[in-house]
Design a protein around this motif. Sequence first.
Motif, mmCIF file in Angstrom:
data_model
loop_
_atom_site.group_PDB
_atom_site.id
_atom_site.type_symbol
_atom_site.label_atom_id
_atom_site.label_comp_id
_atom_site.label_asym_id
_atom_site.label_seq_id
_atom_site.Cartn_x
_atom_site.Cartn_y
_atom_site.Cartn_z
ATOM 1 N N ALA A 177 0.854 -1.185 0.000
ATOM 2 C CA ALA A 177 0.000 0.000 0.000
ATOM 3 C C ALA A 177 0.893 1.240 0.000
ATOM 4 N N PRO A 178 0.301 2.419 -0.263
ATOM 5 C CA PRO A 178 1.104 3.649 -0.263
ATOM 6 C C PRO A 178 1.884 3.882 1.030
ATOM 7 N N ASP A 179 1.367 3.382 2.158
ATOM 8 C CA ASP A 179 2.067 3.576 3.428
ATOM 9 C C ASP A 179 3.137 2.518 3.682
ATOM 10 N N GLY A 180 3.345 1.608 2.717
ATOM 11 C CA GLY A 180 4.374 0.589 2.849
ATOM 12 C C GLY A 180 3.919 -0.714 3.458
ATOM 13 N N SER A 181 2.679 -0.798 3.914
ATOM 14 C CA SER A 181 2.171 -2.034 4.508
ATOM 15 C C SER A 181 1.797 -3.034 3.416
ATOM 16 N N ALA A 182 1.878 -4.321 3.744
ATOM 17 C CA ALA A 182 1.588 -5.383 2.778
ATOM 18 C C ALA A 182 0.098 -5.721 2.806
ATOM 19 N N TRP A 183 -0.507 -5.796 1.621
ATOM 20 C CA TRP A 183 -1.942 -6.065 1.508
ATOM 21 C C TRP A 183 -2.183 -7.169 0.487
ATOM 22 N N LEU A 184 -3.300 -7.839 0.685
ATOM 23 C CA LEU A 184 -3.817 -8.766 -0.310
ATOM 24 C C LEU A 184 -4.949 -8.062 -1.050
ATOM 25 N N TYR A 185 -4.841 -7.974 -2.372
ATOM 26 C CA TYR A 185 -5.868 -7.329 -3.184
ATOM 27 C C TYR A 185 -6.571 -8.378 -4.049
ATOM 28 N N ALA A 186 -7.887 -8.271 -4.095
ATOM 29 C CA ALA A 186 -8.693 -9.090 -4.995
ATOM 30 C C ALA A 186 -9.489 -8.144 -5.880
ATOM 31 N N ASP B 194 -16.030 -1.484 -17.765
ATOM 32 C CA ASP B 194 -16.732 -0.311 -17.257
ATOM 33 C C ASP B 194 -16.228 0.054 -15.867
ATOM 34 N N GLY B 195 -15.406 -0.795 -15.294
ATOM 35 C CA GLY B 195 -14.863 -0.535 -13.974
ATOM 36 C C GLY B 195 -14.393 -1.814 -13.315
ATOM 37 N N TYR B 196 -13.926 -1.668 -12.085
ATOM 38 C CA TYR B 196 -13.465 -2.807 -11.300
ATOM 39 C C TYR B 196 -13.965 -2.666 -9.871
ATOM 40 N N ALA B 197 -14.231 -3.791 -9.266
ATOM 41 C CA ALA B 197 -14.452 -3.841 -7.820
ATOM 42 C C ALA B 197 -13.179 -4.403 -7.200
ATOM 43 N N ILE B 198 -12.652 -3.704 -6.224
ATOM 44 C CA ILE B 198 -11.381 -4.087 -5.607
ATOM 45 C C ILE B 198 -11.568 -4.209 -4.099
ATOM 46 N N VAL B 199 -11.105 -5.312 -3.546
ATOM 47 C CA VAL B 199 -11.131 -5.526 -2.101
ATOM 48 C C VAL B 199 -9.694 -5.632 -1.618
ATOM 49 N N GLY B 200 -9.350 -4.849 -0.620
ATOM 50 C CA GLY B 200 -8.018 -4.893 -0.044
ATOM 51 C C GLY B 200 -8.069 -5.331 1.412
ATOM 52 N N ILE B 201 -7.229 -6.313 1.762
ATOM 53 C CA ILE B 201 -7.174 -6.854 3.123
ATOM 54 C C ILE B 201 -5.714 -6.868 3.565
ATOM 55 N N THR C 139 -4.059 -9.717 8.429
ATOM 56 C CA THR C 139 -5.449 -10.101 8.673
ATOM 57 C C THR C 139 -5.876 -11.226 7.748
ATOM 58 N N ALA C 140 -5.515 -11.118 6.482
ATOM 59 C CA ALA C 140 -5.934 -12.120 5.494
ATOM 60 C C ALA C 140 -5.367 -13.494 5.812
#
Length: 300
Positions: free
Chosen positions: A243-252, A263-270, A274-275
């Motif tokens: 992420a911009p703050d340097g933390s590690a995330w899982l994106y779906a 037309d767009g995307y739905a994005i979930v970040g965890i 936590t994931a």
Amino acid sequence: MKGFAATSLRSRLIFLVILAVIPSLLLVAHLSAVGRRGGVAAAESDALRLAQLAAYGHARLIYGARELLTTLAELKEFRSGDPAATTVMLEKLLPYYRMYSNLGMATPDGKVVSSAVPSKELESVMDRVWFREVLRTRQFAVGEYQSGGADGRDTLSFGCPMLDTNGAVRAVVFATVQLFSIGRQLLPVELPVGSESVVVDRQGLVLARQPPSEQKLGVLAPQSGIIRSVATERLEGTMRALAPDGSAWLYAYSLVGTKYGADGYAIVGIPLKTAYAAANRLLRDHLLGLAVVFLLALAA
């Protein structure tokens, strides 16, 4: 000499015990690693399912707009070409479709001739993406984020052509949705603590966000650049990134689109911690068990 012999015998016995225990320890370690990989896969599958649910909510909104506009384009009041009759019909219909902030019709040159919400000035939609797409494809089109301007209402619009007998565009019927209505489509999705879900348009601008926050809509989503780097190969998937703050995330992510493109995307970040919490906890418990077994074997 007797003490040395006893020590030597004890060392040999310990060595033999270690040799006997090592295969079992390796097997348990292997099974623990396999179990963690299964937990990671399950976490990624759950994240993707959340993204699919968010994409489905946005797709359902688009589908509803297409059905409404397609129906309006076939009504005799619209096909008559009488702007006054069309305006009366739109004013009657709008209260029954509370999701929409406006319904209207424009001529092929972009001039709005009918509108459920009166406008002080004669409006033109020639510069709107959805209008140009309707003229280009002669099909239903989804717009992009539109700033609210003076009234402060950020919107997303949809357009549908009214064709004549020769297949030419006679007019374009359109519907406008305020972005807070799009946010409602995300509410049924329950996210893990500390996670977030966003719906972005084809430019990557945020149309809706869950949980609600004070962050502005219509800004470029930090995740959009990450997703676009891989979305050309897959319509949906998961990935790990910083992420911009340097933390590690899982994106779906999951695509929301038509046959003419995204037309767009739905994005979930965890957050990764936590994931993968369940998978990491399982591995930690297994490693602790390994250590206990090893120490007991040495003690024996």
